[in-house]
Write a protein that holds these residues in place. Structure first.
Motif, short mmCIF file in Angstrom:
data_model
loop_
_atom_site.label_atom_id
_atom_site.label_comp_id
_atom_site.label_asym_id
_atom_site.label_seq_id
_atom_site.Cartn_x
_atom_site.Cartn_y
_atom_site.Cartn_z
N ASP A 173 0.82 -1.21 0.00
CA ASP A 173 0.00 0.00 0.00
C ASP A 173 0.86 1.26 0.00
N GLY A 174 0.18 2.42 0.05
CA GLY A 174 0.87 3.69 0.00
C GLY A 174 1.71 3.98 1.22
N ARG A 175 1.27 3.47 2.37
CA ARG A 175 2.09 3.66 3.58
C ARG A 175 3.45 3.01 3.42
N GLY A 176 3.46 1.84 2.82
CA GLY A 176 4.72 1.15 2.60
C GLY A 176 5.61 1.90 1.64
N LEU A 177 5.02 2.49 0.59
CA LEU A 177 5.80 3.27 -0.36
C LEU A 177 6.47 4.45 0.34
N VAL A 178 5.72 5.17 1.17
CA VAL A 178 6.29 6.31 1.89
C VAL A 178 7.40 5.84 2.84
N ALA A 179 7.18 4.71 3.51
CA ALA A 179 8.21 4.19 4.42
C ALA A 179 9.48 3.85 3.65
N ALA A 180 9.33 3.23 2.49
CA ALA A 180 10.51 2.89 1.68
C ALA A 180 11.25 4.14 1.23
N ILE A 317 2.90 -10.64 3.23
CA ILE A 317 1.86 -9.62 3.09
C ILE A 317 0.54 -10.21 2.65
N ALA A 318 0.53 -11.46 2.16
CA ALA A 318 -0.73 -12.10 1.75
C ALA A 318 -1.74 -12.09 2.88
N GLY A 319 -1.25 -12.17 4.11
CA GLY A 319 -2.14 -12.18 5.26
C GLY A 319 -2.82 -10.85 5.51
N MET A 320 -2.43 -9.79 4.78
CA MET A 320 -3.04 -8.47 4.95
C MET A 320 -3.85 -8.05 3.73
N ILE A 321 -3.88 -8.88 2.70
CA ILE A 321 -4.58 -8.52 1.46
C ILE A 321 -5.97 -9.13 1.47
N GLU A 322 -6.96 -8.31 1.11
CA GLU A 322 -8.35 -8.75 1.23
C GLU A 322 -9.17 -8.59 -0.04
N ASP A 323 -8.57 -8.07 -1.12
CA ASP A 323 -9.37 -7.83 -2.32
C ASP A 323 -8.56 -8.09 -3.58
N LEU A 324 -9.25 -8.00 -4.73
CA LEU A 324 -8.63 -8.26 -6.03
C LEU A 324 -8.90 -7.09 -6.98
N PRO A 325 -8.26 -5.96 -6.75
CA PRO A 325 -8.47 -4.81 -7.64
C PRO A 325 -7.80 -5.04 -8.99
N SER A 326 -8.14 -4.24 -9.98
CA SER A 326 -7.38 -4.25 -11.22
C SER A 326 -6.02 -3.60 -10.96
N CYS A 327 -5.07 -3.82 -11.85
CA CYS A 327 -3.76 -3.17 -11.67
C CYS A 327 -3.90 -1.65 -11.67
N GLU A 328 -4.79 -1.15 -12.53
CA GLU A 328 -5.00 0.29 -12.59
C GLU A 328 -5.51 0.82 -11.25
N ASP A 329 -6.51 0.13 -10.68
CA ASP A 329 -7.06 0.57 -9.40
C ASP A 329 -6.04 0.42 -8.28
N LEU A 330 -5.24 -0.65 -8.32
CA LEU A 330 -4.24 -0.87 -7.29
C LEU A 330 -3.19 0.24 -7.30
N VAL A 331 -2.64 0.54 -8.48
CA VAL A 331 -1.60 1.56 -8.56
C VAL A 331 -2.17 2.92 -8.17
N ARG A 332 -3.38 3.23 -8.65
CA ARG A 332 -3.99 4.50 -8.29
C ARG A 332 -4.19 4.60 -6.77
N ARG A 333 -4.61 3.51 -6.17
CA ARG A 333 -4.85 3.51 -4.72
C ARG A 333 -3.56 3.68 -3.94
N GLU A 337 -2.87 6.85 -1.53
CA GLU A 337 -2.54 6.66 -0.11
C GLU A 337 -1.19 7.30 0.22
N ALA A 338 -0.23 7.14 -0.67
CA ALA A 338 1.10 7.69 -0.41
C ALA A 338 1.04 9.21 -0.31
N HIS A 339 0.33 9.85 -1.23
CA HIS A 339 0.22 11.30 -1.18
C HIS A 339 -0.53 11.75 0.07
N HIS A 340 -1.56 10.98 0.46
CA HIS A 340 -2.30 11.33 1.68
C HIS A 340 -1.40 11.23 2.91
N VAL A 341 -0.62 10.17 3.00
CA VAL A 341 0.29 10.01 4.14
C VAL A 341 1.29 11.15 4.19
#
Length: 355
Positions: A173-180, A317-333, A337-341
């Motif tokens: 998720d975006g939190r992880g991107l910001v942490a990295a 991280i599989a234990g924290m994933i709960e949905d199956l978005p499209s790649c477009e929706d995943l990257v956008r999300r 999230e990263a910008h929000h953080v």
């Protein structure tokens, strides 16, 4: 969001979809590239002709940059490099450190070279040999993995090399991107998160098994091929771990016979492949057979949907994933999230958010 990774590869977002065997084919890579991230074709489970066809297919579907993952120790590695160069692929990724000569050959042709490593010393070596960037995977990552967590390994590598570092292992998720980014990375690479998208070719029952898994259901085992391998804990994995040497050998022969029919490989070829993996490692004969068949064990699950006969490589991280978005929706999300953080982080003075 511009980083050294986006500048180097030409993608819009600092996100990489890793080259997962049997999973990262033209369908997933095209969807990732269209979403603005860097999709990586997994070529180790393709013949050279299949690789060229896959590259051509992605190019026919998108003008966005993408990459190809290679095994540096493959007998036809140079042929595959030639395909990458001839087809104008932007990025060459490696699961094992390529030679200095292979790096130079790719760079001379204008290809960006981005090997994956699991230790600081490996990153230092390939940086000295001229790699353009490096993906560093911590112990949380799926498949063959090391013992050092991403939060410890990543800053070590960032401090040790002067090329862009992409963080892998435990991101979704975006939190992880910001942490990295805070650790000094130029982006993140995700495998399991892209496997669990609607664009992934993995059969629905297998995706359901991943979604049902908890963090505790993702284990590291050496029972499959003698090397630490992070995957979902299944009855097959448990039986391999419980089996004595005689029983393990019998089970390996039985499964090898099934996979030989599926793959078309001869017994001699499978044993040679297993012995090549045994070299320098303390593997039992059952592990030699399973090592030769590991790609087919993965294929049984990822292509055929046979979770009873195959293994399912997985990041924690599989234990924290709960949905199956499209790649477009995943990257956008992830980017949203990263910008929000970033907007809501307290300022250095502790008064309000960052500007």
């Amino acid at each position: 969001m511009e980083t050294a990774l986006t500048e180097l590869t030409g993608v819009r977002h600092p996100i990489v979809q890793t080259g997962m065997g049997w999973v990262a084919g033209p369908r997933l890579v095209t969807a990732t590239a269209r979403a603005g991230a860097l999709g990586i074709l997994a070529s180790a489970t393709m013949t050279a002709d299949e690789l060229r066809a896959a590259v051509v297919k992605v190019k026919s579907r998108t003008d966005a940059p993408f990459g190809v993952n290679l095994r540096a120790d493959a007998a036809d590695a140079r042929e595959r490099v030639r395909i990458i160069v001839e087809e104008g692929v932007r990025v060459a990724s490696f699961a094992l450190a390529p030679s200095r000569e292979l790096i130079a050959e790719l760079k001379d042709a204008g290809v960006v070279v981005v090997p994956s490593v699991g230790a600081r010393r490996h990153a230092e070596k390939i940086a000295a040999w001229g790699a353009d960037a490096v993906i560093v995977q911590g112990a949380e990552g799926g498949g063959h993995t090391g013992e050092v967590a991403t939060s410890v390994l990543l800053p070590q590598v960032v401090d040790a090399v002067d090329i862009p570092v992409v963080a892998a292992g435990g991101f979704h998720d975006g939190r992880g991107l910001v942490a990295a980014l805070a650790y000094g990375a130029a982006g993140i690479a995700m495998g399991t998160r892209f496997l669990l998208t609607s664009d992934s070719p993995v059969p629905d029952p297998v995706k359901a098994a991943y979604l049902a898994a908890t963090v505790g259901d993702v284990t590291v085992t050496t029972a499959v091929d003698g090397l630490p391998h992070r995957m979902l804990r299944t009855d097959l994995v448990a039986s391999l771990e419980r089996a004595g040497r005689a029983r393990a050998l019998a089970e390996a022969v039985r499964r090898a016979a099934r996979f030989r029919k599926l793959s078309g490989l001869s017994w001699a070829r499978m044993v040679r492949d297993g012995l090549a993996m045994k070299h320098g490692r303390d593997l039992s004969w059952s592990q030699v057979l399973l090592a030769a068949n590991t790609p087919m064990l993965l294929r049984a699950a990822m292509v055929e949907g046979r979770t009873d006969l195959g293994v399912m490589a997985s990041g924690q991280i599989a234990g924290m994933i709960e949905d199956l978005p499209s790649c477009e929706d995943l990257v956008r999300r992830v980017m949203s999230e990263a910008h929000h953080v970033l907007r809501t982080l307290p300022s250095p003075e502790g008064v309000g958010p960052w500007p």
